[in-house]
Design a protein around this motif. Structure first.
Motif, PDB file in Angstrom:
ATOM      1  N   SER A  25      88.019  21.275 145.769  1.00  0.00           N
ATOM      2  CA  SER A  25      87.385  20.467 144.722  1.00  0.00           C
ATOM      3  C   SER A  25      86.639  21.317 143.690  1.00  0.00           C
ATOM      4  N   ALA A  26      86.487  22.606 143.968  1.00  0.00           N
ATOM      5  CA  ALA A  26      85.804  23.505 143.036  1.00  0.00           C
ATOM      6  C   ALA A  26      86.786  24.396 142.269  1.00  0.00           C
ATOM      7  N   LEU A  27      88.051  24.018 142.252  1.00  0.00           N
ATOM      8  CA  LEU A  27      89.069  24.802 141.547  1.00  0.00           C
ATOM      9  C   LEU A  27      89.105  24.364 140.083  1.00  0.00           C
ATOM     10  N   GLY A  28      88.649  25.228 139.202  1.00  0.00           N
ATOM     11  CA  GLY A  28      88.595  24.909 137.785  1.00  0.00           C
ATOM     12  C   GLY A  28      89.936  24.513 137.213  1.00  0.00           C
ATOM     13  N   GLU A  29      90.992  25.191 137.625  1.00  0.00           N
ATOM     14  CA  GLU A  29      92.327  24.900 137.113  1.00  0.00           C
ATOM     15  C   GLU A  29      92.758  23.468 137.442  1.00  0.00           C
ATOM     16  N   ALA A  30      92.357  22.976 138.600  1.00  0.00           N
ATOM     17  CA  ALA A  30      92.708  21.603 138.985  1.00  0.00           C
ATOM     18  C   ALA A  30      91.943  20.600 138.114  1.00  0.00           C
ATOM     19  N   HIS A  31      90.684  20.867 137.844  1.00  0.00           N
ATOM     20  CA  HIS A  31      89.919  19.980 136.960  1.00  0.00           C
ATOM     21  C   HIS A  31      90.490  20.007 135.550  1.00  0.00           C
ATOM     22  N   CYS A  32      90.928  21.183 135.110  1.00  0.00           N
ATOM     23  CA  CYS A  32      91.561  21.291 133.796  1.00  0.00           C
ATOM     24  C   CYS A  32      92.818  20.424 133.724  1.00  0.00           C
ATOM     25  N   MET A  33      93.646  20.492 134.744  1.00  0.00           N
ATOM     26  CA  MET A  33      94.883  19.708 134.729  1.00  0.00           C
ATOM     27  C   MET A  33      94.603  18.215 134.852  1.00  0.00           C
ATOM     28  N   LEU A  34      93.566  17.847 135.608  1.00  0.00           N
ATOM     29  CA  LEU A  34      93.189  16.437 135.669  1.00  0.00           C
ATOM     30  C   LEU A  34      92.723  15.980 134.286  1.00  0.00           C
ATOM     31  N   GLY A  35      91.955  16.809 133.607  1.00  0.00           N
ATOM     32  CA  GLY A  35      91.543  16.488 132.245  1.00  0.00           C
ATOM     33  C   GLY A  35      92.720  16.355 131.308  1.00  0.00           C
ATOM     34  N   PHE A  36      93.680  17.241 131.436  1.00  0.00           N
ATOM     35  CA  PHE A  36      94.888  17.191 130.599  1.00  0.00           C
ATOM     36  C   PHE A  36      95.642  15.886 130.831  1.00  0.00           C
ATOM     37  N   LEU A  37      95.788  15.499 132.086  1.00  0.00           N
ATOM     38  CA  LEU A  37      96.463  14.231 132.405  1.00  0.00           C
ATOM     39  C   LEU A  37      95.690  13.031 131.859  1.00  0.00           C
ATOM     40  N   GLU A  78      87.161  14.701 128.859  1.00  0.00           N
ATOM     41  CA  GLU A  78      86.134  15.647 128.403  1.00  0.00           C
ATOM     42  C   GLU A  78      85.270  16.103 129.568  1.00  0.00           C
ATOM     43  N   ALA A  79      84.898  15.196 130.439  1.00  0.00           N
ATOM     44  CA  ALA A  79      84.092  15.561 131.608  1.00  0.00           C
ATOM     45  C   ALA A  79      84.848  16.536 132.505  1.00  0.00           C
ATOM     46  N   GLU A  80      86.140  16.297 132.687  1.00  0.00           N
ATOM     47  CA  GLU A  80      86.939  17.188 133.539  1.00  0.00           C
ATOM     48  C   GLU A  80      87.112  18.568 132.892  1.00  0.00           C
ATOM     49  N   PHE A  81      87.337  18.605 131.581  1.00  0.00           N
ATOM     50  CA  PHE A  81      87.459  19.901 130.907  1.00  0.00           C
ATOM     51  C   PHE A  81      86.139  20.678 130.996  1.00  0.00           C
ATOM     52  N   ARG A  82      85.025  19.981 130.808  1.00  0.00           N
ATOM     53  CA  ARG A  82      83.725  20.657 130.907  1.00  0.00           C
ATOM     54  C   ARG A  82      83.492  21.187 132.329  1.00  0.00           C
ATOM     55  N   ARG A  83      83.890  20.408 133.314  1.00  0.00           N
ATOM     56  CA  ARG A  83      83.766  20.856 134.710  1.00  0.00           C
ATOM     57  C   ARG A  83      84.665  22.068 134.944  1.00  0.00           C
TER      58      ARG A  83
END
Length: 179
Positions: free
Chosen positions: A56-68, A80-85
């Protein structure tokens, strides 16, 4: 290869995040019709969920969730929240800067978008070299977009869309004969 990586190591969260990006790109027509968008988005969502479940602390996964959330769900606040995370977890992620900036540019938030996209290009100049001039073009900063588009064409002369966008920048800058 990402699928193979997840098969060889089902606990490799980064491979799932990268798989999500690959599926998302396929859904956005970059894949030449290999998968239907709904199928590709579904597979991307499954892969990013797996990545986050594993780490859950993988930045790349939060980035991809934000992209989706940006391109599929149109949930810009959530994206935006996911990209910031993602940037909080991995401040060296060219993709997070670039994709977050692309979303902000699409939303007309150019003053915020351009520095983010520029940072993405700085971190990974070859992968993101056309996103900065595209953000500049969207912002109406036509003259500033011309040089990076020209440089991109110098590096990869057969990129038809880059020629198109360079022509648009030139025309909008009033340089019609060059366009």
């Amino acid at each position: 290869y990402f699928q193979r990586a997840t098969q060889r190591d089902p606990g490799y969260a980064l491979a799932y995040a990268d798989l999500a990006q690959a599926y998302t790109e396929l859904a956005l027509a970059s894949g030449g019709g290999i998968l239907q968008p709904d199928q590709a988005f579904s597979l991307a969502r499954e892969a990013v969920s797996k990545a986050l479940a594993l780490d859950s602390a993988l930045g790349e996964a939060h980035c991809m969730l934000g992209f989706l959330m940006f391109v599929r769900d149109f949930d810009w606040t959530g994206a935006e929240a996911e990209f910031r995370r993602a940037l909080e977890l991995n401040p060296g992620s060219a993709d997070a800067y670039d994709l977050f900036g692309r979303m902000l540019a699409a939303l007309g938030r150019h003053d915020e978008a351009i520095p983010l996209v520029a940072r993405g290009q700085e971190l990974d100049p070859l992968s993101h070299r056309t996103d900065l001039p595209s953000a500049l073009l969207r912002a109406g900063r036509y003259e500033e977009a011309i040089e990076p588009y020209t440089e991109s064409i110098r590096l990869e002369p057969d990129q038809v869309l880059v020629h198109l966008y360079l022509g648009m920048a030139l025309a909008r800058a009033g340089r019609h004969s060059e366009a």
